[in-house]
Design a protein around this motif. Structure first.
Motif, PDB file in Angstrom:
ATOM      1  N   ILE A   1       0.744  -1.482   0.063  1.00 53.20           N
ATOM      2  CA  ILE A   1       0.126   0.146   0.010  1.00 53.20           C
ATOM      3  C   ILE A   1       0.820   1.201  -0.052  1.00 53.20           C
ATOM      4  N   LYS A   2       2.075   1.229   0.126  1.00 56.40           N
ATOM      5  CA  LYS A   2       3.051   2.260  -0.048  1.00 56.40           C
ATOM      6  C   LYS A   2       3.018   3.068  -1.254  1.00 56.40           C
TER       7      LYS A   2
ATOM      8  N   THR B   1       5.319   0.129  -9.038  1.00 52.59           N
ATOM      9  CA  THR B   1       4.041  -0.978  -9.058  1.00 52.59           C
ATOM     10  C   THR B   1       4.354  -2.389  -9.246  1.00 52.59           C
ATOM     11  N   ASP B   2       5.078  -2.374 -10.524  1.00 60.21           N
ATOM     12  CA  ASP B   2       5.387  -3.719 -11.106  1.00 60.21           C
ATOM     13  C   ASP B   2       6.310  -4.623 -10.108  1.00 60.21           C
ATOM     14  N   LEU B   3       7.230  -3.894  -9.706  1.00 59.42           N
ATOM     15  CA  LEU B   3       8.391  -4.454  -8.698  1.00 59.42           C
ATOM     16  C   LEU B   3       7.831  -4.903  -7.396  1.00 59.42           C
ATOM     17  N   VAL B   4       6.853  -3.827  -6.957  1.00 57.72           N
ATOM     18  CA  VAL B   4       6.307  -4.400  -5.481  1.00 57.72           C
ATOM     19  C   VAL B   4       5.275  -5.490  -5.687  1.00 57.72           C
ATOM     20  N   ARG B   5       4.751  -5.604  -6.950  1.00 56.61           N
ATOM     21  CA  ARG B   5       3.712  -6.535  -7.098  1.00 56.61           C
ATOM     22  C   ARG B   5       4.899  -8.008  -7.386  1.00 56.61           C
ATOM     23  N   TYR B   6       5.659  -7.940  -8.041  1.00 53.58           N
ATOM     24  CA  TYR B   6       6.776  -9.106  -8.277  1.00 53.58           C
ATOM     25  C   TYR B   6       7.219  -9.435  -6.876  1.00 53.58           C
TER      26      TYR B   6
END
Length: 464
Positions: free
Chosen positions: A443-444, A449-454
């Motif tokens: 949620i930061k 975004t893609d790296l957080v998701r990965y």
């Protein structure tokens, strides 16, 4: 990153910039952070990871998954040793680790995914072809907010012994950042840079370099500051900036600051043998790979512990290419190879565990040790084992993971997992779950975004 200006620039306004962002100096950033403190939860857990790469590919049979009830051509060379945990055995050259088995988690179902030499798994497809520490620093930042310590560091033999060897980059650089850019490279202390040659510290915002020059220049700078009274009258954030650099960073990198008894406990130089391995290319005077490994491994783990205590989040350690035990003209076979490599490994890692336990760091630091592959079930005609991608030994200590457990089981011949396998993506998930509060990370705002998701979708290895 961390910047120091030449002596002529030593003044109140332009002394240093650490963690520069948008033109703000470190003191300005600290002031902003102080105002923001308590307003948002951190995305990091405060834990650290040390990744000890057993480069060359360790044998599962002679380390963590010995096999005795098998034919002669497969059976573990040199026998086994009973551990402190009933029913768990290790290879015979790991007696000290055997006594620490109640603090170890052993994974016997890990597959690195390749039978070729490489920088896996610290750098590979699972890490987006970047050092795993660079994924961490891309999300967490490049420097610790409190100490100024770089969050991502890679150590080679010459990080602790100036005359020792540096990186073995035949199979790739250990500082690769994949898609993230050079500013997220690991900091590599040591080496023959220009900074080391002229003993002058003038570090760019993109990178720190050279432990020896760092310590020399910091000591010189501190003396100059103290004698000139420059610290008088500056605000508390500038004072904190000075203290970060002149005390925290310098002391963490300086092993002479360590208690002599602790330093002696880690020291693996007693395992250096200049003659026993001279019949192999990797043991001859021009290479001395086995000797470099034995000379520096213990000190490297000690330095890694010191860096983690000072705020570093991810430390990669690699010595030389010594776990490749074919028994050919270049490499030792299993019997002699485990004596040359296994014994200093046993000493260094067990000393690290004892030290962390005594310091109460068992929950705060996670040590992971593995290689780019394992070794063949069948011993070759030279008494060695060849490349094998079906199974790779994996050792874990700390991070709050319960010791005394074995995850997974291999087949009778040690060729592949008998139970559900885990892979390098699972390993990545394990490390990231140690380093990040995954819920807060998701949620930061302001992160890629893609790296957080990965990172957040990688399933960790299932420890008890």
């Amino acid at each position: 990153m961390l910047s120091f200006f030449p002596d002529r620039s030593l003044n109140r306004r332009a002394f240093l910039t650490v963690g520069s962002l948008g033109g703000l100096s470190l003191p300005q950033l600290l002031a902003a952070q102080a105002l923001a403190k308590g307003r948002e939860k951190p995305i990091t857990t405060g834990k650290s990871v040390i990744f000890l790469l057993q480069h060359g590919g360790p044998s599962q049979f002679e380390t963590l998954d010995p096999k005795l009830d098998v034919p002669d051509g497969i059976r573990t060379v040199g026998g086994v040793t009973q551990t402190a945990v009933p029913g768990i055995h290790l290879g015979a050259t790991l007696p000290r680790l055997a006594r620490q088995a109640d603090k170890l988690a052993i994974v016997r179902s890990y597959q690195s995914g390749s039978n070729a030499h490489s920088t896996r798994p610290i750098i590979g497809e699972a890490s987006l072809k970047a050092n795993m520490g660079s994924l961490y620093s891309r999300l967490a930042g490049t420097n610790d907010r409190e100490s100024g310590m770089p969050l991502n560091v890679t150590l080679y033999p010459n990080s602790v012994e100036p005359q020792a060897l540096g990186a073995d980059e035949r199979f790739g650089k250990f500082t690769q950042t994949g898609p993230f850019g050079k500013s997220y490279e690991p900091f590599v202390p040591g080496g023959g840079s220009e900074l080391q040659k002229n003993l002058r510290l003038a570090l760019s915002p993109e990178r720190l370099d050279n432990r020896k020059a760092l310590l020399f220049a910091l000591d010189r700078l501190k003396s100059k500051v103290d004698s000139s009274g420059t610290l008088e009258g500056i605000d508390k954030f500038r004072l904190q900036a000075f203290e970060m650099v002149l005390q925290g960073v310098a002391k963490a990198f300086d092993l002479s600051q360590e208690d002599p008894q602790t330093l002696a406990r880690y020291d693996t130089s007693a395992f250096v043998n200049e003659t026993a391995y001279a019949h192999k290319t990797n043991g001859k005077v021009k290479r001395r790979w086995y000797q470099n490994n034995a000379q520096t491994l213990g000190k490297l783990l000690l330095l890694a512990r010191r860096l983690c205590e000072a705020g570093c989040g991810f430390v990669t350690i690699t010595t030389r290419f010594v776990w490749d035990m074919h028994g050919d003209q270049n490499n030792l076979g299993m019997q002699q190879g485990m004596a040359a490599v296994g014994r200093p490994f046993d000493h260094a890692v067990s000393a690290f565990i004892e030290d962390c336990q005594a310091r109460g760091l068992g929950d705060d630091i996670l040590l992971v040790s593995t290689g780019e592959m394992g070794r063949t079930p069948r011993i070759n005609k030279n008494g060695g084992r060849d490349h094998w991608g079906g199974l790779t030994p994996l050792l874990v200590y700390g991070g709050g993971i319960r010791g005394g457990q074995v995850v997974g089981q291999s087949t009778r011949d040690g060729s592949k997992p008998l139970t559900a396998p885990c892979n390098s993506r699972n390993l990545l998930g394990t490390l990231m779950a140690q380093l990040f509060d995954i819920g807060e990370l998701r949620i930061k705002q302001g992160l890629p975004t893609d790296l957080v998701r990965y990172v957040s979708s990688a399933t960790p290895i299932q420890f008890d």
